[in-house]
Write a protein that holds these residues in place. Structure first.
Motif, mmCIF file in Angstrom:
data_model
loop_
_atom_site.group_PDB
_atom_site.id
_atom_site.type_symbol
_atom_site.label_atom_id
_atom_site.label_comp_id
_atom_site.label_asym_id
_atom_site.label_seq_id
_atom_site.Cartn_x
_atom_site.Cartn_y
_atom_site.Cartn_z
ATOM 1 N N PRO A 62 -51.760 -103.663 127.786
ATOM 2 C CA PRO A 62 -50.471 -103.999 127.177
ATOM 3 C C PRO A 62 -49.313 -103.757 128.154
ATOM 4 O O PRO A 62 -49.351 -102.858 128.979
ATOM 5 C CB PRO A 62 -50.376 -103.061 125.975
ATOM 6 N N THR A 63 -48.298 -104.566 128.028
ATOM 7 C CA THR A 63 -47.060 -104.386 128.773
ATOM 8 C C THR A 63 -46.094 -103.685 127.839
ATOM 9 O O THR A 63 -45.838 -104.165 126.737
ATOM 10 C CB THR A 63 -46.493 -105.747 129.206
ATOM 11 N N VAL A 64 -45.586 -102.540 128.268
ATOM 12 C CA VAL A 64 -44.689 -101.747 127.439
ATOM 13 C C VAL A 64 -43.293 -101.796 128.046
ATOM 14 O O VAL A 64 -43.099 -101.458 129.208
ATOM 15 C CB VAL A 64 -45.186 -100.290 127.326
ATOM 16 N N LEU A 65 -42.333 -102.238 127.243
ATOM 17 C CA LEU A 65 -40.937 -102.313 127.663
ATOM 18 C C LEU A 65 -40.144 -101.316 126.836
ATOM 19 O O LEU A 65 -40.087 -101.427 125.612
ATOM 20 C CB LEU A 65 -40.384 -103.726 127.456
ATOM 21 N N ARG A 66 -39.531 -100.353 127.504
ATOM 22 C CA ARG A 66 -38.788 -99.304 126.814
ATOM 23 C C ARG A 66 -37.294 -99.596 126.819
ATOM 24 O O ARG A 66 -36.797 -100.272 127.695
ATOM 25 C CB ARG A 66 -39.054 -97.965 127.474
ATOM 26 N N GLN A 67 -36.606 -99.035 125.841
ATOM 27 C CA GLN A 67 -35.151 -99.113 125.724
ATOM 28 C C GLN A 67 -34.655 -100.560 125.665
ATOM 29 O O GLN A 67 -33.697 -100.936 126.333
ATOM 30 C CB GLN A 67 -34.481 -98.348 126.859
ATOM 31 N N ILE A 68 -35.321 -101.360 124.850
ATOM 32 C CA ILE A 68 -34.942 -102.748 124.663
ATOM 33 C C ILE A 68 -33.891 -102.823 123.561
ATOM 34 O O ILE A 68 -34.115 -102.339 122.454
ATOM 35 C CB ILE A 68 -36.168 -103.605 124.261
ATOM 36 N N PRO A 69 -32.726 -103.416 123.854
ATOM 37 C CA PRO A 69 -31.734 -103.561 122.787
ATOM 38 C C PRO A 69 -32.233 -104.559 121.735
ATOM 39 O O PRO A 69 -32.856 -105.560 122.074
ATOM 40 C CB PRO A 69 -30.491 -104.087 123.508
ATOM 41 N N ASP A 70 -31.973 -104.246 120.470
ATOM 42 C CA ASP A 70 -32.387 -105.107 119.353
ATOM 43 C C ASP A 70 -33.877 -105.439 119.442
ATOM 44 O O ASP A 70 -34.282 -106.593 119.393
ATOM 45 C CB ASP A 70 -31.543 -106.383 119.331
ATOM 46 N N SER A 71 -34.697 -104.382 119.559
ATOM 47 C CA SER A 71 -36.131 -104.592 119.786
ATOM 48 C C SER A 71 -36.803 -105.358 118.655
ATOM 49 O O SER A 71 -37.682 -106.181 118.915
ATOM 50 C CB SER A 71 -36.839 -103.250 120.004
ATOM 51 N N ASP A 72 -36.388 -105.132 117.414
ATOM 52 C CA ASP A 72 -37.012 -105.889 116.323
ATOM 53 C C ASP A 72 -36.610 -107.358 116.380
ATOM 54 O O ASP A 72 -37.422 -108.247 116.134
ATOM 55 C CB ASP A 72 -36.700 -105.274 114.960
ATOM 56 N N GLY A 73 -35.371 -107.646 116.741
ATOM 57 C CA GLY A 73 -34.939 -109.037 116.905
ATOM 58 C C GLY A 73 -35.639 -109.716 118.065
ATOM 59 O O GLY A 73 -36.008 -110.889 117.984
ATOM 60 N N VAL A 74 -35.842 -108.991 119.156
ATOM 61 C CA VAL A 74 -36.544 -109.544 120.316
ATOM 62 C C VAL A 74 -38.003 -109.817 119.959
ATOM 63 O O VAL A 74 -38.571 -110.836 120.351
ATOM 64 C CB VAL A 74 -36.424 -108.602 121.542
#
Length: 170
Positions: free
Chosen positions: A138-150
């Motif tokens: 898996p690719t894990v991206l941390r501190q994504i703004p609006d993660s649920d929207g993305v």
């Protein structure tokens, strides 16, 4: 600043271009204010005398070194980290001097999930986990703004990509 068009295919368009959440640069800015304030105060406390200039230069040199390591580097790291969603793929680019990147075709993504702590829900940030076909994990991206929207946008783009591929093959 738009993402460079030279990295995109002819029929590919940028849908969303993100950097890590803005709170990742909050503490470097606070450190900047503290270092500048402390250096100014310290330079003002140096007693007059023949060594006053040397002491003030030493304070200035220490302040500049601290600003470089604890302010400038995190700000550059934030600025040079890109998460780009296009009509065909997902691109990750990061690094100041040495660069690292990964491209995931939307057709290869099998699962997109997000996770938020209570604090991340308050500030509208989170962690995205992207599963893809292949052995890289898996690719894990941390501190994504609006993660649920993305996450919802990625799922929508994956469906649109599948529909586009089905029309092209028909």
């Amino acid at each position: 600043m738009p993402y460079p068009d030279k990295l995109l295919a002819e029929d590919e368009e940028v849908v969303r271009h993100l950097h890590p959440h803005w709170l990742t640069i909050f503490w470097p800015i606070v450190r900047f204010l503290v270092i500048v304030g402390a250096a100014s105060f310290g330079a003002g406390l140096v007693p007059p005398g023949p060594q006053q200039g040397v002491y003030r230069m030493a304070i200035l040199a220490l302040a500049l070194l601290l600003l470089l390591t604890v302010v400038l580097v995190p700000l550059l790291r934030w600025r040079t980290t890109h998460y780009v969603i296009t009509t065909h793929r997902l691109l990750f680019r990061e690094g100041i001097l040495a660069r690292r990147g990964r491209d995931l075709g939307l057709s290869r993504i099998t699962d997109v999930s997000y996770r938020q702590t209570l604090w991340e829900r308050i500030i509208n940030s989170g962690t995205l986990s992207i599963e893809s076909a292949g052995e890289s994990g898996p690719t894990v991206l941390r501190q994504i703004p609006d993660s649920d929207g993305v996450q919802q946008l990625l799922n929508h783009m994956i469906e649109e990509d599948a529909d586009r591929r089905a029309q092209e093959s028909a």
